[in-house]
Design a protein around this motif. Structure first.
Motif, short mmCIF file in Angstrom:
data_model
loop_
_atom_site.label_atom_id
_atom_site.label_comp_id
_atom_site.label_asym_id
_atom_site.label_seq_id
_atom_site.Cartn_x
_atom_site.Cartn_y
_atom_site.Cartn_z
N SER A 1 -2.68 -1.03 7.13
CA SER A 1 -1.81 -0.56 6.04
C SER A 1 -0.50 -0.03 6.61
O SER A 1 0.57 -0.25 6.02
N SER B 1 -4.50 2.41 -0.03
CA SER B 1 -3.73 3.49 0.58
C SER B 1 -2.23 3.28 0.48
O SER B 1 -1.44 4.14 0.84
N ASP C 1 -6.71 -3.87 -0.77
CA ASP C 1 -7.84 -3.03 -0.39
C ASP C 1 -8.37 -2.33 -1.64
O ASP C 1 -7.95 -1.23 -1.99
N ASP D 1 -1.90 -6.46 2.12
CA ASP D 1 -2.68 -5.57 2.99
C ASP D 1 -4.16 -5.76 2.63
O ASP D 1 -4.58 -5.39 1.54
#
Ligand SMILES: Nc1ncnc2c1ncn2[C@@H]1O[C@H](COP(=O)(O)OP(=O)(O)OP(=O)(O)O)[C@@H](O)[C@H]1O
Ligand SMILES: [Mg+2]
Length: 356
Positions: free
Chosen positions: A114, A142, A137, A212
């Protein structure tokens, strides 16, 4: 001084000596030289690269200026550097406005995917490219926190506008979840969520969409590769041997996915994160793990090495305060490392697209 007539052909002829090192050809035969204007002894032209993040942009400009300035009769040369990112039209109907999709993956958690995704996105955007960042994710999003996105996205019917943050278009499941609540989702739901984040989001005309991925070789990379053609994958690893073995697994998984989806999924290269410790007080670099692991792993796997990022407390802090390291300390070694990696990634993408 006698009048010397300068011709367009002369200008093009000398510019044939300027090679694009990534594409392995000269800028004239690549069709990069545009709009040559000759006014008496002044020459003006544009060099249109395939990415604004080209790592040798300044060098190409300097070479072109020097060569044309050396032509007899030339007294002034103006070179404008522009870029037109080539894309894979094959990103398909789900995300028709996106030219290239770059997944950031690793075989295991916590290696800095990330962190790399955010800084890569910001570094590319800073060169003038149009960039999006999708947090795939689903279990542990995040990106909103790391990018410091305070406002959530706005929905209009089923269409959701991405959040613009530090010049990057963002989307994450994190915008829709209550903080501190765990997500318990099974495989097919992940595919469904990703389909929505790709198709229902009104992404702009993006040169690069960075995705990501969650750690490991699970449902998310599989669904992503099935849903859209990926331009390529960046694999993040730490320098230890065990991390290298896990990076191998990640690369192996994408090679398997190539077969099952019947589409090429190029590995753009390996990034070594937490490569050495930079002391915040004196600035010296200490290798905490054996150094050069990423480079060795890349060599063994026959994939390019994209660069190493030092272990730096500022990177950790930047994630917590929501300002990517690129922006907190633009002159730092880590910012420099992220810029270099962004340039290498963009150059690899250009090379792949020019080959098509
Ligand atoms: N080079 C670095 N120096 C210092 N801290 C770092 C560095 N890279 C990442 N970190 C920190 O390590 C932690 C893990 O990084 P990050 O969340 O980017 O990893 P990840 O691979 O995305 O993890 P996950 O698998 O959980 O998604 C974060 O707190 C981040 O700020
Ligand atoms: Mg992560």
């Amino acid at each position: 001084m006698p009048d010397v007539q300068i011709s367009e052909e002369q200008v093009l002829e000398v510019l044939r000596a300027v090679q694009d090192p990534d594409l392995g050809r000269d800028i004239v035969s690549l069709g990069f030289v545009k709009e040559i204007r000759i006014d008496g002894s002044s020459v003006e032209f544009k060099i249109e690269l395939t990415t604004p993040a080209c790592p040798v942009k300044d060098d190409l400009k300097a070479q072109a200026e020097a060569l044309v300035s050396a032509l007899p009769g030339v007294t002034a040369v103006t070179v404008e550097m522009t870029a037109q990112v080539r894309g894979e039209i094959r990103t398909g109907p789900l995300i028709p406005t996106v030219k290239n999709v770059i997944a950031v993956a690793s075989g295991k958690g916590g290696v800095g995917k990330s962190t790399v995704s955010c800084n890569l996105a910001v570094a590319l955007a800073q060169t003038g490219a149009k960039v999006g960042l999708l947090d795939a994710d689903i279990y542990g999003p995040s990106i909103p926190m790391m990018m410091g996105a305070t406002e959530g996205p706005v929905a209009d019917g089923s269409a959701i506008a991405p959040v613009l943050c530090h010049g990057v278009e963002l989307m994450s499941i994190g915008f829709f979840l209550e903080t501190d609540k765990a997500v318990v989702w099974r495989g097919p739901m992940i595919g469904k969520a990703l389909t929505q984040f790709l198709g229902d989001v009104t992404w702009g005309d993006l040169d690069y969409l960075i995705v990501d991925l969650p750690p490991g070789t699970g449902d998310a990379p599989m669904s992503l590769a099935q849903l859209i053609p990926l331009t390529g994958v960046v694999v993040v690893m730490t320098p230890q041997d065990v991390a290298q073995q896990i990076a191998n697994k990640s690369i192996y998984m994408f090679r398997m996915l190539e077969q099952s989806t019947n589409r090429a999924i190029p590995i753009l290269g390996v990034v070594e994160n937490m490569s050495g410790f930079i002391c915040p007080t004196c600035g010296t670099e200490t290798p905490l793990f054996r150094q050069g692991g990423g480079e060795k792993a890349a060599e063994r796997l026959s994939v390019p090495f994209l660069g190493a990022i030092p272990l730096d407390p500022n990177i950790c802090i930047s994630g917590d305060i929501g300002k990517p390291a690129m922006l907190i300390a633009p002159e730092s070694k880590q910012a420099e490392a992220f810029r270099r990696i962004a340039g290498n990634v963009a150059a690899r993408v250009s090379t792949l697209n020019m080959r098509e």
